[in-house]
Design an enzyme around this catalytic site. Structure first.
Site, PDB file in Angstrom:
ATOM      1  N   HIS A   1      61.003   4.249  27.755  1.00  0.00           N
ATOM      2  CA  HIS A   1      59.622   4.741  27.868  1.00  0.00           C
ATOM      3  C   HIS A   1      58.946   4.979  26.518  1.00  0.00           C
ATOM      4  O   HIS A   1      57.782   5.359  26.475  1.00  0.00           O
ATOM      5  CB  HIS A   1      59.584   6.020  28.713  1.00  0.00           C
ATOM      6  CG  HIS A   1      60.053   5.772  30.106  1.00  0.00           C
ATOM      7  ND1 HIS A   1      59.233   5.250  31.073  1.00  0.00           N
ATOM      8  CD2 HIS A   1      61.270   5.920  30.680  1.00  0.00           C
ATOM      9  CE1 HIS A   1      59.922   5.098  32.194  1.00  0.00           C
ATOM     10  NE2 HIS A   1      61.155   5.503  31.979  1.00  0.00           N
TER      11      HIS A   1
ATOM     12  N   LYS B   1      58.601  -2.318  31.104  1.00  0.00           N
ATOM     13  CA  LYS B   1      57.579  -1.271  31.026  1.00  0.00           C
ATOM     14  C   LYS B   1      56.503  -1.746  30.037  1.00  0.00           C
ATOM     15  O   LYS B   1      55.716  -2.622  30.396  1.00  0.00           O
ATOM     16  CB  LYS B   1      58.241   0.052  30.689  1.00  0.00           C
ATOM     17  CG  LYS B   1      59.328   0.381  31.760  1.00  0.00           C
ATOM     18  CD  LYS B   1      59.993   1.690  31.579  1.00  0.00           C
ATOM     19  CE  LYS B   1      61.271   1.816  32.389  1.00  0.00           C
ATOM     20  NZ  LYS B   1      61.107   1.677  33.839  1.00  0.00           N
TER      21      LYS B   1
ATOM     22  N   SER C   1      62.275  10.096  31.463  1.00  0.00           N
ATOM     23  CA  SER C   1      61.435   9.346  32.408  1.00  0.00           C
ATOM     24  C   SER C   1      60.726  10.212  33.443  1.00  0.00           C
ATOM     25  O   SER C   1      59.689   9.819  33.957  1.00  0.00           O
ATOM     26  CB  SER C   1      62.276   8.296  33.114  1.00  0.00           C
ATOM     27  OG  SER C   1      63.343   8.909  33.799  1.00  0.00           O
TER      28      SER C   1
HETATM   29  C1  LIG Z   1      65.279   5.638  30.692  1.00  0.00           C
HETATM   30  C2  LIG Z   1      65.351   4.427  31.568  1.00  0.00           C
HETATM   31  N1  LIG Z   1      66.227   3.450  31.291  1.00  0.00           N
HETATM   32  C3  LIG Z   1      66.327   2.340  32.052  1.00  0.00           C
HETATM   33  C4  LIG Z   1      65.524   2.159  33.159  1.00  0.00           C
HETATM   34  C5  LIG Z   1      65.691   0.936  33.996  1.00  0.00           C
HETATM   35  O1  LIG Z   1      64.694   0.027  33.821  1.00  0.00           O
HETATM   36  P1  LIG Z   1      64.640  -1.335  34.648  1.00  0.00           P
HETATM   37  O2  LIG Z   1      63.860  -1.019  35.863  1.00  0.00           O
HETATM   38  O3  LIG Z   1      63.943  -2.282  33.746  1.00  0.00           O
HETATM   39  O4  LIG Z   1      66.045  -1.734  34.956  1.00  0.00           O
HETATM   40  C6  LIG Z   1      64.599   3.146  33.498  1.00  0.00           C
HETATM   41  C7  LIG Z   1      63.708   2.956  34.654  1.00  0.00           C
HETATM   42  O5  LIG Z   1      62.713   3.575  34.834  1.00  0.00           O
HETATM   43  C8  LIG Z   1      64.507   4.299  32.686  1.00  0.00           C
HETATM   44  O6  LIG Z   1      63.645   5.280  32.984  1.00  0.00           O
END
Ligand SMILES: Cc1ncc(COP(=O)(O)O)c(C=O)c1O
Length: 223
Positions: free
Chosen positions: A35, A67, A7
């Protein structure tokens, strides 16, 4: 357990290598493709699709819905036994109100669009290539990434914050990511492209960015 697309760097995990390791050690591989889902692969199913990995190689796939899917929440995909175990045992599930039907309807529609409208992914790839090309022409060195996350390391925390704020004042949203989210000394501007952008947006960004980078070049390191 591994992110599919990292990320804060935008690079991809070596899923094939990890799947081979998992097989060698009789372990399960779990991929968080927050992502990659919707963005990579012919049908937008993410990095596992792009790397041609099957459910035997990646028995647990999760991704977020906030996302590319455009709503909120997340999913875990796996065998019936795995999903049933999570429903019955996952502490975060028990006593929690279920996601509303409206969310499910929106997700179903998003999945239809992700699968059938590959032009968004194609456009993203064009934008990514354009950004990298134009940045290089201006001497702006982005991190190696072929995903919509295109970070520019500026090093110093304060410098990153100041450039981000100056960009914001010009109507450009480029967050400054600083430690502990990223390692010390690697504060960065996290440029993120979407299919809703146009090449003109990229031109605008780079035109605004280049003088800001020059103006802050000699700043002392962060404390
Ligand atoms: C790799 C990854 N997993 C999970 C999440 C969490 O996402 P959420 O905001 O939908 O809980 C993120 C948030 O950017 C992320 O980068």
């Amino acid at each position: 357990m591994v992110d599919g697309v990292f990320s804060m760097d935008g690079d991809r995990a070596d899923l094939k290598g990890l799947a081979a390791l998992a097989e060698q050690y009789d372990a399960w591989l779990m991929v968080d493709d927050a992502h990659g889902f919707g963005v990579l692969g012919e049908r937008g199913a993410g990095l596992c699709e792009a790397e041609e990995l099957d459910t035997g190689q990646v028995p647990i796939l999760m991704a977020t819905l906030g996302k590319a899917v455009g709503v909120s929440g997340a999913f875990v995909a796996g065998s019936h036994a795995l999903v049933e175990t999570l429903i019955q045992r996952a502490r975060s599930y028990i006593f929690t109100t279920a996601a509303p039907p409206a969310l499910s309807a929106a997700v179903i529609k998003s999945l239809e669009l992700i699968e059938s409208e590959a032009w968004r992914r194609d456009k993203l790839q064009t934008l990514i290539a354009y950004l990298r090309e134009q940045a290089q022409a201006k001497g702006i060195e982005l991190m190696p990434s072929d995903t919509p996350i295109q970070p520019l390391v500026v090093g110093d925390n304060e410098r990153a914050r100041r450039i981000s704020e100056a960009l914001f004042e010009k109507g450009l949203l480029v967050p400054a990511i600083r430690p502990p989210t990223v390692p010390e000394g690697t504060a960065r501007l996290r440029i993120t492209l979407s299919a809703a952008h146009e090449t003109g947006d990229i031109d605008r960004l780079l035109e605004a960015l280049a003088p800001l980078l020059d103006a802050t070049e000699d700043e002392s390191p962060a404390t």
